[in-house]
Design a protein around this motif. Structure first.
Motif, mmCIF file in Angstrom:
data_model
loop_
_atom_site.group_PDB
_atom_site.id
_atom_site.type_symbol
_atom_site.label_atom_id
_atom_site.label_comp_id
_atom_site.label_asym_id
_atom_site.label_seq_id
_atom_site.Cartn_x
_atom_site.Cartn_y
_atom_site.Cartn_z
ATOM 1 N N THR A 56 0.835 -1.198 0.000
ATOM 2 C CA THR A 56 0.000 0.000 0.000
ATOM 3 C C THR A 56 0.870 1.249 0.000
ATOM 4 N N VAL A 57 0.565 2.166 -0.906
ATOM 5 C CA VAL A 57 1.268 3.447 -0.939
ATOM 6 C C VAL A 57 0.597 4.376 0.055
ATOM 7 N N ARG A 58 1.251 4.639 1.147
ATOM 8 C CA ARG A 58 0.668 5.464 2.206
ATOM 9 C C ARG A 58 1.116 6.917 2.047
ATOM 10 N N GLN A 59 0.283 7.823 2.497
ATOM 11 C CA GLN A 59 0.538 9.245 2.321
ATOM 12 C C GLN A 59 1.337 9.863 3.465
ATOM 13 N N GLU A 60 1.521 9.114 4.542
ATOM 14 C CA GLU A 60 2.248 9.694 5.660
ATOM 15 C C GLU A 60 3.712 9.936 5.284
ATOM 16 N N LYS A 61 4.381 10.682 6.129
ATOM 17 C CA LYS A 61 5.762 11.068 5.879
ATOM 18 C C LYS A 61 6.637 9.852 5.678
ATOM 19 N N GLY A 62 7.498 9.928 4.693
ATOM 20 C CA GLY A 62 8.347 8.797 4.348
ATOM 21 C C GLY A 62 9.455 8.563 5.363
ATOM 22 N N PRO A 63 10.150 7.439 5.243
ATOM 23 C CA PRO A 63 11.243 7.114 6.173
ATOM 24 C C PRO A 63 12.404 8.103 6.024
ATOM 25 N N GLU A 64 12.982 8.479 7.147
ATOM 26 C CA GLU A 64 14.079 9.433 7.137
ATOM 27 C C GLU A 64 15.413 8.725 7.371
ATOM 28 N N LYS A 65 16.445 9.329 6.846
ATOM 29 C CA LYS A 65 17.817 8.876 7.069
ATOM 30 C C LYS A 65 17.977 7.386 6.767
ATOM 31 N N VAL A 66 17.426 6.978 5.614
ATOM 32 C CA VAL A 66 17.575 5.586 5.187
ATOM 33 C C VAL A 66 18.819 5.467 4.318
ATOM 34 N N LYS A 67 19.712 4.609 4.715
ATOM 35 C CA LYS A 67 20.938 4.392 3.954
ATOM 36 C C LYS A 67 20.753 3.113 3.139
ATOM 37 N N LEU A 68 20.183 3.286 1.957
ATOM 38 C CA LEU A 68 19.768 2.154 1.130
ATOM 39 C C LEU A 68 20.733 1.929 -0.024
ATOM 40 N N SER A 69 21.288 0.744 -0.074
ATOM 41 C CA SER A 69 22.158 0.338 -1.188
ATOM 42 C C SER A 69 21.362 -0.498 -2.178
ATOM 43 N N ILE A 70 21.474 -0.154 -3.467
ATOM 44 C CA ILE A 70 20.838 -0.920 -4.536
ATOM 45 C C ILE A 70 21.907 -1.733 -5.251
ATOM 46 N N ILE A 71 21.699 -3.035 -5.339
ATOM 47 C CA ILE A 71 22.654 -3.913 -6.031
ATOM 48 C C ILE A 71 21.948 -4.557 -7.206
ATOM 49 N N ILE A 72 22.529 -4.391 -8.408
ATOM 50 C CA ILE A 72 21.922 -4.895 -9.638
ATOM 51 C C ILE A 72 22.916 -5.796 -10.367
ATOM 52 N N PRO A 73 22.740 -7.117 -10.335
ATOM 53 C CA PRO A 73 23.584 -7.987 -11.162
ATOM 54 C C PRO A 73 23.126 -7.885 -12.611
ATOM 55 N N ALA A 74 24.062 -7.744 -13.532
ATOM 56 C CA ALA A 74 23.676 -7.511 -14.928
ATOM 57 C C ALA A 74 24.583 -8.280 -15.885
ATOM 58 N N ARG A 75 23.977 -9.149 -16.650
ATOM 59 C CA ARG A 75 24.696 -9.879 -17.695
ATOM 60 C C ARG A 75 23.935 -9.685 -19.008
ATOM 61 N N ASN A 76 24.510 -8.937 -19.908
ATOM 62 C CA ASN A 76 23.884 -8.622 -21.201
ATOM 63 C C ASN A 76 22.514 -7.980 -21.004
ATOM 64 N N GLU A 77 22.492 -6.879 -20.252
ATOM 65 C CA GLU A 77 21.241 -6.205 -19.920
ATOM 66 C C GLU A 77 21.180 -4.790 -20.498
ATOM 67 N N ALA A 78 21.805 -4.574 -21.653
ATOM 68 C CA ALA A 78 21.808 -3.245 -22.267
ATOM 69 C C ALA A 78 20.402 -2.758 -22.590
ATOM 70 N N PHE A 79 19.498 -3.672 -22.890
ATOM 71 C CA PHE A 79 18.126 -3.284 -23.218
ATOM 72 C C PHE A 79 17.355 -2.846 -21.971
ATOM 73 N N ASN A 80 17.550 -3.554 -20.870
ATOM 74 C CA ASN A 80 16.743 -3.316 -19.671
ATOM 75 C C ASN A 80 17.280 -2.225 -18.753
ATOM 76 N N LEU A 81 18.591 -2.102 -18.653
ATOM 77 C CA LEU A 81 19.183 -1.216 -17.648
ATOM 78 C C LEU A 81 18.691 0.229 -17.699
#
Length: 396
Positions: A56-81
């Motif tokens: 559910t997308v809630r309207q209340e204030k979002g999380p603060e001071k979140v240190k979020l790392s995004i990791i994306i493994p990619a093998r031949n993903e030129a179309f999707n990236l």
């Protein structure tokens, strides 16, 4: 309110079947009544397996001071990236870092990732005992510094508030969460995945999986705390496993950490295998048989009944000129209506594919046979130019 909505299709199905049985009368015989019962029970099994567990997308204030790392493994993903990296740049919750692990791509994956200003890591040679994706993800983790880590496949598409909603959902549920993405399709061959996608959602929303010690995660979109990930030794703990997401979920469960799966309609989506039928067959075939071993007996039983009823209804085309035509056609229509209901939450499959769902079922049967052939006779499965042995499970 959600219970009321989910019951309505069941009532329509029951009424339609009962009306048809009355039409057939006693002369239809017990065998025809039995086939009606199969169709009704089969459809009911589908509704029992399917849960609209959305974020559910809630309207209340979002999380603060979140240190979020995004990791994306990619093998031949030129179309999707480009789709994913652009979406990450416009999120309401800005990631702390985005790491793309280039896994020996033969296209412009690395150059495209670099053009978006993200951190790009060239994966090193696959060590003994590791599978390709596990090794790529693990190397991404070794370069990450966030307190929260999101593992995203390169074909994922995100709505602008997806990361914010995902973090809130994880904070509420605790433990680790994953999302079964909504499947966007463009080509006819992509829409052949209809039955596979429905069954995939069954596997992750089935109520029988709540207490399953082998409860898996959906690998395309996983969010975990660093603490929990390190507690289970991350992907190093499952380095030899081909079904990384399912085994990763089991590792969390074994460590006493909550595992929660959502469906991604409106927030998280993907376009699977746009490269064509070959990649689609290989993609589904690599885990079609092996993944069933992690499901609970209750889920397997209900899925089996649903599939048997589905296939039985589709034999209508073989009995058009017989007395079986009407009951089989009624069953075909019941499954068609149910599929139209499911795909509102599962993916975009157009109008033709749910109506001619027999085509998707034939594709499903073919891929299952292909998967059995790979596992039983070849001893390995193929994916993105690599062979993964089923026994040793080492990527070649």
């Amino acid at each position: 309110m959600s219970t009321y909505i989910s019951i309505q299709p069941v009532l329509h199905i029951v009424r339609a079947a009962l009306s048809s049985i009355r039409y057939e009368g006693i002369e239809g015989g017990g065998s025809r009544v039995a086939i009606y019962v199969l169709f009704v029970i089969g459809c009911l099994c589908g509704f029992l397996l399917f849960r609209k567990n959305v974020i559910t997308v809630r309207q209340e204030k979002g999380p603060e001071k979140v240190k979020l790392s995004i990791i994306i493994p990619a093998r031949n993903e030129a179309f999707n990236l480009p789709h994913l990296l652009h979406a990450l740049k416009v999120q309401t919750l800005e990631p702390f870092e985005i790491i793309v692990v280039d896994d020996f791509s033969e296209d412009d994956t690395k150059e495209i990732a670099e053009s978006y200003g993200v951190t790009v890591i060239s994966n090193t040679s696959l060590p003994q005992g590791w599978t390709g994706k596990n090794w790529a993800v693990w190397n991404g983790y070794l370069h990450a510094s966030g307190d929260l880590i999101a593992f995203l496949d390169a074909d994922i598409r995100l709505a602008p508030r997806a990361l914010e909603a995902l973090v809130k959902a994880r904070n509420k549920a605790g433990g680790v969460v994953s999302v079964v993405p909504f499947h966007y399709t463009e080509k006819f061959v992509e829409r052949l995945a209809l039955i596979f996608n429905v069954l995939g959602v069954f596997a992750f929303t089935s109520p029988f999986e709540k207490k399953n010690p082998k409860k898996g995660l959906y690998g395309s979109c996983i969010l975990t705390t660093r603490e929990d990930y390190e507690k289970i030794k991350g992907h190093e703990g499952i380095k030899s496993e081909m079904l990384d997401d399912l085994n990763l979920g089991a590792s969390y469960r074994n460590a006493g950490i909550q595992v929660t799966n959502f469906i991604g309609r409106g927030l998280v989506s993907f376009r699977m295998y746009p490269q064509g039928i070959k990649s689609e067959v290989q993609g589904f075939g690599k885990g079609a048989v092996l993944s069933t071993s992690t499901l609970s007996p209750g889920t397997i039983l209900l899925v089996a009944i649903w599939v048997v009823g589905l296939i039985a209804s589709e034999t209508f085309f073989l009995f058009i000129n017989t007395s079986w035509a009407l009951p089989l056609f009624i069953g075909y229509l019941l499954y068609m209506l149910q599929l139209f209901y499911f795909i509102k939450h599962v993916g975009m499959f157009g109008i033709i594919m749910p109506i001619l769902h027999v085509l998707s079922t034939l594709f499903f049967i073919f891929v299952m046979l292909y998967s059995v052939y790979q596992v039983v006779f070849l001893g390995h499965v193929s994916w993105k130019g690599r062979h993964v042995k089923v026994g040793s499970r080492r990527g070649q």
